[in-house]
Design an enzyme around this catalytic site. Structure first.
Site, PDB file in Angstrom:
ATOM      1  N   ASP A 159      23.816  51.925  30.930  1.00 57.91           N
ATOM      2  CA  ASP A 159      24.738  52.057  32.056  1.00 57.91           C
ATOM      3  C   ASP A 159      24.996  53.515  32.446  1.00 57.91           C
ATOM      4  O   ASP A 159      24.814  54.426  31.633  1.00 57.91           O
ATOM      5  CB  ASP A 159      26.097  51.452  31.682  1.00 57.91           C
ATOM      6  N   HIS A 161      24.553  53.533  26.875  1.00 57.09           N
ATOM      7  CA  HIS A 161      24.724  54.461  27.998  1.00 57.09           C
ATOM      8  C   HIS A 161      23.701  55.579  27.896  1.00 57.09           C
ATOM      9  O   HIS A 161      23.674  56.286  26.888  1.00 57.09           O
ATOM     10  CB  HIS A 161      26.139  55.046  27.984  1.00 57.09           C
TER      11      HIS A 161
HETATM   12 NI    NI Z   1      29.920  52.112  33.121  1.00 54.06          NI
END
Ligand code: NI
Length: 539
Positions: A348, A488
């Site tokens: 992400d 991430h």
């Molecule tokens: Ni996010």
């Protein structure tokens, strides 16, 4: 819907940190009814060149009942009418079966909804068929129809092989290729030997008696045989035929040369192989055969060029079928997560400074992932987005600048998604198929306004909090099969953890796939939330 004040405070707190951690905020469950409006069935047919010379693709798509009923088939069209008629007929049978099952399933769904007032995600009928060409030369063409059926919450994939004489259009069966039934004895001997070896090496959950019964030289035992363009014979045994059910369909690959002396001489000639030689394998290579095919047939033997045919349906949408241009990983037959263990690794908040290095790592290990990107990041790293797409990874929408969508108006939600989507479409040519809401924050309004499937996760290593590659890896390596793993690619430590994560999961026999592949052949439905492979989509 509203959050509890504690969850809301936490969400705001995270966003104040600036860097975008995807901390889940569980929405309160909504009691909203799904839209009851009748959908409009869509029927599309497209005709296009295939990646094989002198073979064209006729693709048919039907979507109905808000995508609960979905048919997506393609079949080959050649220069030979008799071949085309046969392929059309077998495809039509598949379509007829689909329509009948879809109608039954939809009736059951309506009844269920009436009685319980509930939606249920198992009332879907998804039929897919695509074809592969395993051998094509000027004389013979071998098609495999790969079919997947998903209905009632379970799925199945199977392959049917067809062989044609390109000169006459006559269809051949496997027994037609051999001088007599002695090929069954040969197959029996060779497969028995191969399977016994696997048992010895403890690679197959079976025993010798089981294998002996399942490989006895009968036509019934060897009714799933495919001759491949790479000069091999692929023998597929049904579930339980030669091993425990846990093994699923058992495959044995044999060199075609080991069978060559039993082929009819004219078939050997047609295939361009010799009875006692393995040196001619390249001549039946599918690619090698293609140039020969063009010598045999005029370059464009068909009277029609690319065309689109519409049938009698109320509303028509033209979908652009581009089989040959698809990124490799979109081929749905590559990894079948109904049969093998899979997880979906997701990243992400990027693309970031670290993403290119991550892509190198993923490429090196042949791993596919899904990136939920921010529009603001895409704007400054458009080349990275293109690389992600071309490498066969999947791209999802993570909004323009990471707001908490539950605090926004419907128009603002739509704008967040559309800005991002428009930008991505400009770069890669296709829109994002699903949404991951920032902070995992969604409610019924977000579901409705986005009109996209929402992809949640089932494993969260908290990598935004603990910036330590070892810690991050340790929280992922035990991920259950079917997990969607959150990570991430804006953190150096997370990217550094990826090689260890790949090694550990691969050692457990787990494949890394994109989110769509994890659910294939199911199509992800708008306004549904997906957290792992096993959970039924929630309404
Ligand atoms: Ni996010």
């Amino acid at each position: 819907m509203r959050f509890t004040s504690a969850a809301l405070t936490f969400g705001v707190l995270i966003s104040l940190l600036g860097l975008a951690g995807c901390q889940p905020i569980q929405p309160l469950s909504g009691g909203g009814e799904g839209p009851a409006a009748a959908s409009t069935p869509i029927h599309t047919e497209t005709f296009d060149a295939s990646k094989y010379e002198n073979v064209w693709v006729l693709a048919i798509e039907e979507i109905d009942n808000e995508e609960r009923s979905l048919l997506r088939v393609s079949y080959p069209v050649t220069e030979q009418d008799a071949i085309n008629a046969r392929m059309e007929a077998v495809t039509q049978e598949f379509i007829d079966e689909y329509r009948s099952i879809a109608a039954e399933t939809e009736a059951a769904y309506q009844e269920y909804k009436k009685e319980t007032g509930k939606e249920a995600a198992t009332f879907v009928t998804h039929y897919r068929q695509h074809f592969d060409v395993s051998i094509a030369n000027e004389n013979l063409i071998f098609f495999d129809l790969v079919r997947s059926i998903y209905t009632g919450g379970t799925g199945n994939i199977y392959v049917v092989g067809y062989i044609f004489d390109r000169g006459t259009g006559a269809e051949l069966t496997i027994p037609d290729l051999f001088v007599d039934d002695s090929y069954l004895n040969r197959l029996s001997d060779l497969t028995r030997e191969a399977l016994a070896e696997r048992i010895t090496k403890e690679e197959l959950a079976s025993d010798l008696q089981w294998v002996e019964d399942g490989t006895a030289p009968t036509a019934e035992n060897f009714d799933n045989i495919f001759i491949r363009g790479n000069g091999t014979v692929l023998v597929m045994f049904d579930k339980y035929q030669v091993a425990a059910g846990v093994e699923g369909v058992v495959e044995v690959e044999l060199p075609l040369a080991a069978m060559a002396d039993l082929l009819k001489p004219e078939i050997r000639d047609l295939l361009g192989i010799e009875a006692d030689s393995t040196s001619q394998r390249s001549r039946i290579d599918a690619t090698a055969g293609l140039s020969a095919a063009s010598a045999h047939s005029p370059a464009v033997p068909l009277a029609f060029s690319k065309t689109t045919v519409f049938r009698d349906f109320p509303e028509l949408t033209l979908l652009n079928f581009t089989f040959s241009a698809q990124p490799k990983s979109l081929a749905q037959d590559e990894i079948n997560c109904l049969e093998v263990a899979c997880v979906a690794l997701t990243f992400d908040d990027g693309p970031s400074f670290y993403t290119e290095g991550l892509l190198d790592t993923l490429d090196e290990h042949g791993v596919k992932a899904t990136f939920f990107v921010l529009g603001t990041q895409v704007r400054i790293q458009s080349e990275t987005i293109l690389r992600i797409f071309q490498a066969g990874h999947q791209i999802g929408n993570h909004t323009w600048d990471h707001p908490n969508l539950t605090q926004m108006g419907d128009d603002q939600i739509r704008e967040q998604l559309k800005l991002t989507d428009d930008l991505i479409t400009q770069i890669i040519g296709v829109p994002t198929p699903f949404l991951r809401p920032p902070y995992g924050a969604y409610n019924d309004r977000v579901l409705a306004a986005s009109a996209l499937p929402i992809i949640f996760w089932s494993v969260d290593p908290l990598d935004w909090k603990d910036r330590d590659a070892e810690v991050v890896a340790s929280r992922i390596i035990d991920a259950p099969i079917g997990a969607i793993i959150l990570a991430h690619d804006i953190h150096k430590s997370t990217v550094a953890a990826v090689p260890a994560i790949i090694a550990a999961l691969k050692a457990r026999g787990i494949h890394f796939v994109t989110v769509s592949e994890l659910y294939a052949p199911r199509t992800l439905l708008p306004e549904n939330v997906y957290k792992s492979q096993s959970d039924a989509p929630s309404q």
